[in-house]
Scaffold this motif. Structure first.
Motif, PDB file in Angstrom:
ATOM      1  N   UNK A  86      79.149  59.725  36.626  1.00  0.00           N
ATOM      2  CA  UNK A  86      78.916  60.829  35.951  1.00  0.00           C
ATOM      3  C   UNK A  86      78.282  62.062  36.725  1.00  0.00           C
ATOM      4  N   UNK A  90      73.885  58.252  35.063  1.00  0.00           N
ATOM      5  CA  UNK A  90      73.652  57.458  34.083  1.00  0.00           C
ATOM      6  C   UNK A  90      73.184  56.063  34.566  1.00  0.00           C
ATOM      7  N   UNK A  92      70.395  52.406  34.183  1.00  0.00           N
ATOM      8  CA  UNK A  92      69.471  51.531  33.169  1.00  0.00           C
ATOM      9  C   UNK A  92      68.121  51.407  33.935  1.00  0.00           C
ATOM     10  N   UNK A  95      65.446  48.694  34.561  1.00  0.00           N
ATOM     11  CA  UNK A  95      66.144  47.511  35.284  1.00  0.00           C
ATOM     12  C   UNK A  95      66.170  47.667  36.783  1.00  0.00           C
TER      13      UNK A  95
ATOM     14  N   UNK B 488      70.445  47.716  28.016  1.00  0.00           N
ATOM     15  CA  UNK B 488      71.419  48.735  28.692  1.00  0.00           C
ATOM     16  C   UNK B 488      71.805  49.864  27.689  1.00  0.00           C
ATOM     17  N   UNK B 490      69.941  50.718  25.314  1.00  0.00           N
ATOM     18  CA  UNK B 490      68.978  51.476  24.900  1.00  0.00           C
ATOM     19  C   UNK B 490      68.771  52.636  26.015  1.00  0.00           C
ATOM     20  N   UNK B 491      68.875  52.063  27.354  1.00  0.00           N
ATOM     21  CA  UNK B 491      68.446  52.931  28.582  1.00  0.00           C
ATOM     22  C   UNK B 491      69.465  54.055  28.728  1.00  0.00           C
ATOM     23  N   UNK B 492      70.844  53.696  28.734  1.00  0.00           N
ATOM     24  CA  UNK B 492      71.963  54.637  28.821  1.00  0.00           C
ATOM     25  C   UNK B 492      73.185  54.277  27.870  1.00  0.00           C
ATOM     26  N   UNK B 494      75.784  55.805  27.415  1.00  0.00           N
ATOM     27  CA  UNK B 494      76.822  56.400  27.937  1.00  0.00           C
ATOM     28  C   UNK B 494      77.459  55.676  29.097  1.00  0.00           C
ATOM     29  N   UNK B 495      76.465  54.955  30.015  1.00  0.00           N
ATOM     30  CA  UNK B 495      77.140  54.209  31.093  1.00  0.00           C
ATOM     31  C   UNK B 495      77.499  52.617  30.347  1.00  0.00           C
ATOM     32  N   UNK B 496      76.590  52.263  29.477  1.00  0.00           N
ATOM     33  CA  UNK B 496      77.014  51.014  28.968  1.00  0.00           C
ATOM     34  C   UNK B 496      78.438  51.098  28.299  1.00  0.00           C
TER      35      UNK B 496
END
Lengths: 260, 620
Positions: A86, A90, A92, A95, B488, B490-492, B494-496
């Protein structure tokens, strides 16, 4: 004849009356590192979002290795072997670095809905190998939220490579990075293209990066493709100079003077 | 025809107070992003203060003066609460402030009881407006006409303030982008205080204005709160015209409901809300909330690993100590421990979706009470054996959670929270008003466990096994691929989504699992008490769970359970005193201010400071 890795025909996206992307057709050859450049607002990200399924095209088609993927969801397109990074990273945040990669591997292996095994033990070796590839292995156990921006970009690349994509889309991969990091990241990308045979389409504002690494360049302006070719061709194209340097009369008159 | 018009007029008159309270809440939320649960309490204070002032001040001038002064006084109290309670916690994690406002509710409830006593107060009638006017033969109280006239003026005044003045520009700017307004040199702290004062003053004004119609009582705060939430959500968060229109719709609907469908007045309001949100997810006049790229406010949650041997031994020792209780503790203590265990499971189930999934539910009691009611209904109407009824409790609650979750997950953030609240209230009002089946307010009684579980000690072990088992199961899932995917998402998201994770399905299943576990807790609850009443489904029960999760620490795995044990333990001691709400409310406020990371989070930080625990990397 083999199909192009990724091919668009007449790709168009209209937001109301605005043609953000207007009738764009191109093909990304197997193993090619293709740059899509253009000034801000040219429609690069819109184009990307249509390729990856985040946006549905108004018209036109997208084919992946010959298969029509127009209008499929990002999830489906990812499963068919397209990875993306992106423009704004993006990841997490809660983690660790390696867990970010493990998550993508879990999804790739269809294990997202499993509730019995301990996730942190799964696919560790593979995740570590991916981090090794992007030079993040030493930071594998760090908390993702504390990483420097350049490291986040590299982590994103590792995530995007997790399912061994045949096509990789990178939206401004070096934005926000220091000059030395930029060169290192693009060198890394070029290596991956060579070693893994991945085809890469990327957008970029830094012309040094583009000219140093791209096999071929396409120029987008106001939603339309105005030029394409190798580095030298694009550099010399008067329309490109006009887009990037304003009026472009100086270049034009200089050129006229030389020719005379 | 006359009756029809009369009812519309009554509805419009009733809309006045509702609009004022709702617009206040909406303003406060827009600027400060605080969901002020205590808003109903300020409305109640307005009524009580207005009542007292009307006793003192004579005549028509005194009456109207008292209303204005009541509004002002409540505004001043609002400033007090904002400065003392909310200011210290603005930097705390998202939505943490609502726990503080819940503490304020409890404090104000007991203060009102202390000052004005438990009796309902009959509001004085407005001087000169005592009689009725006949419109097409139907009597309409003169005071209703007065309200009809006053409300649009208040609305216009507010509209002028917001759209035409410098203060209004600041408020609107802050609603759109607080940080930018701060960066432009506006003193945010005082802007927040000012808006809070205005919002609470409006609530106070509303409370005082409705005195001649409804008087003052101690139930006013929660009674109006749900209606106000409904109005704000239907109208669209932060929209004044929306609040007015929605207040009118709800009030008129209520008046007609009372006439034509007296058993379903409460249900009606929530059905309308659900319908509106299904069609216009952000309310009639609301705009989509642009979720931040990084959804979390404040420090991101730390990574976690399954518990090591030390922690496992510690937990094992704790459970063993509990299991040995019958050897050293009285039957009463065992009953108490059973209560706490059940509550911990309930809290852990909410923590699972809230902490890991970022899904803030304001209506989790629907599944706790829902599970209890499923079992109780089975026993009462189908005469089913306890074992079957008990198993059906989590299953029923889980299914309900899947259905409700499916609808609610179309929205995000505070709209998601409000929709869960609406569904919970819908179920509550169904149970409350459908007396033939559910026993209504009288509840369902005589729901006792099977013969082999009759003994207190045996039931204690039963509850211990299932509660601890449920909590451990939830923790295990947190460490599984599914738990990772939930974080995941929750965090993003978009990425998930871009890496093949179906985030909505992950969240829906998490919602279902949380509902199932809450239902299990509800099943244990009903058989431990032998009865169930609608208050197990009500908004206060949902808030209990929310508070516990926030107090325990959202961003820690143990938060739900630790908070549950602490809160329930303290509550069980405090309720023996007369003014326990006051004490509990103050305690909550103190914990919120002193431990903004929750009990577990703050303990961990303290332990890191003195070197007992390894420090996490600094994220700020």
């Amino acid at each position: 004849m083999t199909n192009p890795a990724l091919e668009t025909k007449g790709l168009t996206k209209a937001f109301g009356g605005l043609m953000a992307v207007d009738n764009v057709s191109f093909a990304l050859a197997q193993g090619e590192l293709l740059a899509l450049i253009g000034p801000n607002g040219a429609g690069k990200s819109t184009c990307f979002n249509m390729l990856m399924g985040q946006l549905r095209p108004t018209r036109g088609s997208v084919h992946l290795n010959g298969a029509d993927i127009t209008g499929l969801s990002p999830r489906r397109i990812w499963r068919m072997g397209v990875g993306r990074t992106f423009q704004i990273t993006a990841t997490y945040a809660s983690m660790t670095v390696i867990e970010n990669v493990q998550m993508a591997l879990l999804s790739h292996h269809g294990q997202v809905f499993r509730i019995f095994p301990h996730a942190h033990k799964m696919h560790r070796d593979r995740a570590m190998a991916l981090l090794e590839m992007v030079g993040m292995a030493a930071q594998a156990e760090r908390h993702c939220a504390v990483l420097a921006y350049g490291d986040l970009k590299r982590l994103e690349l590792a995530i995007a490579l997790a399912h061994e994509p045949s096509v990789l889309l990178m939206d401004e991969p070096t934005a926000g990075m220091a000059p030395r990091e930029r060169i290192a990241l693009m060198q890394l990308t070029a290596d991956i293209v060579r070693d893994k045979g991945v085809s890469v389409l990327f957008t970029e504002h830094d012309m040094d990066v583009v000219f140093a690494h791209a096999h071929r360049i396409m120029v987008l302006n106001r939603g339309q493709l105005i030029a394409e070719g190798n580095v030298a061709q694009v550099r010399e194209d008067p329309r490109v100079q006009e887009v990037y340097l304003g009026g472009g009369t100086v270049f034009a008159s200089e050129g006229a003077a030389e020719n005379a | 025809m006359g009756l029809f018009i009369a009812q519309v007029l009554t509805g419009l008159a009733n809309a006045g107070a509702l609009f004022m309270v709702a617009s206040g809440l909406s303003l406060i939320f827009g600027v400060t992003r605080i969901v002020n649960f205590a808003h109903g309490s300020f409305y109640m204070l307005g009524a009580y203060i207005g009542y007292t002032l009307m006793q003192v001040l004579p005549g028509a001038v005194g009456f109207w003066g008292a209303i204005l002064l009541a509004g002002l006084a409540v505004g001043v109290l609002g400033v007090l609460v904002e400065v003392l309670v909310l200011r210290p916690v603005y930097r705390a994690p998202e939505l943490f402030q609502l726990v503080a406002t819940f503490g304020v509710i409890l404090v104000i409830q007991d203060l009102a009881l202390l000052i004005w006593g438990p009796e309902d107060l009959l509001g004085p009638r407005a001087p000169g407006l005592r009689g009725v006017v006949r419109i097409m033969g139907e009597p309409i109280p003169k005071y209703d006409i007065a309200l009809l006239v006053i409300t649009p003026f208040v609305a216009l005044g507010l509209w002028y303030l917001i759209t035409k003045t410098r203060v209004g520009v600041l408020v609107r700017a802050a609603t759109q982008d607080r940080e930018m307004v701060g960066a432009l040199g506006v003193n945010q702290a005082w802007l927040f205080t000012g808006v809070f004062a205005l919002g609470t003053a409006l609530a106070g004004l509303g409370g005082a204005l409705q005195l001649p119609k409804g008087g003052a009582d101690l139930m006013m705060d929660f009674n109006i709160l749900t209606a106000v939430f409904v109005v704000v959500v239907i109208g669209g968060m932060g929209s004044l015209p929306g609040a007015y229109l929605a207040a009118v719709i709800i009030s008129v609907l209520n008046v007609f409901g009372v006439t034509y469908l007296p058993q379903s007045t409460l249900v009606l309001m929530f059905v309308v809300m659900v319908l509106v949100l299904m069609i216009r997810p952000y309310g009639l006049f609301g705009r989509e909330e642009v979720a931040g790229e990084h959804g979390q406010v404040g420090e991101p949650e730390r990574p976690f690993k399954p518990a090591g041997l030390q922690v496992r031994l510690l937990v094992g020792a704790g459970v063993a100590t509990l299991a040995a209780m019958p050897l050293y503790a009285s039957t009463f203590s065992q009953v108490l421990a059973t209560d706490i265990l059940i509550f911990c499971l309930f809290a852990a189930s909410l923590h699972f979706m809230l902490g890991l999934g970022g899904l803030v539910s304001f209506g989790h009691a629907a599944f706790f009470g829902g599970g209890a009611y499923v079992a109780a209904l089975m026993v009462t109407h189908a005469d089913s054996p306890m074992e079957l009824a008990f198993i059906l409790a989590p299953i029923g609650a889980g299914l309900a959670a899947l259905i409700i979750g499916w609808v609610c997950l179309r929205l995000t953030g505070v709209y998601f929270a409000m929709l869960t609240l609406a569904f919970a209230q819908l179920i509550w009002s169904l149970v409350f008003q459908w007396g033939d089946v559910t026993g209504g307010d009288d509840g369902l009684v005589g729901i006792w466990p099977a013969e082999w579980l009759k003994e207190t000690t045996v039931f204690f072990y039963f509850a211990l096994t299932l509660s601890v088992g449920g909590i451990i199961a939830l923790r295990h899932v947190a460490h599984s691929p599914f738990g990772y995917a939930l974080r995941a998402a929750r965090d993003s998201a978009r990425q998930a989504e871009a890496t093949g994770i179906n985030t909505k399905r992950v969240q829906l299943l998490a919602f279902g699992l949380a509902g199932t576990m809450a239902g299990l807790a509800g099943g244990l609850f009903v058989f431990s008490k032998g009865s169930v009443f609608p208050n197990e489904l009500e908004i206060a029960r949902s808030f209990d769970a929310l508070i516990v999760v926030f107090l325990g620490g959202v961003k820690t795995l143990a938060g739900g359970v630790a908070g549950g044990a602490f809160f329930k333990g303290v509550e069980d001691i405090l309720v023996r005193f007369e003014y326990w709400r006051l004490a509990l409310g103050l305690l909550i406020i103190v914990v919120v201010i002193l431990a903004p990371d929750g009990i577990v989070g703050s303990l961990r930080k303290a332990a890191e400071r003195v070197g007992l625990l390894k420090r996490g990397e600094d994220t700020t």
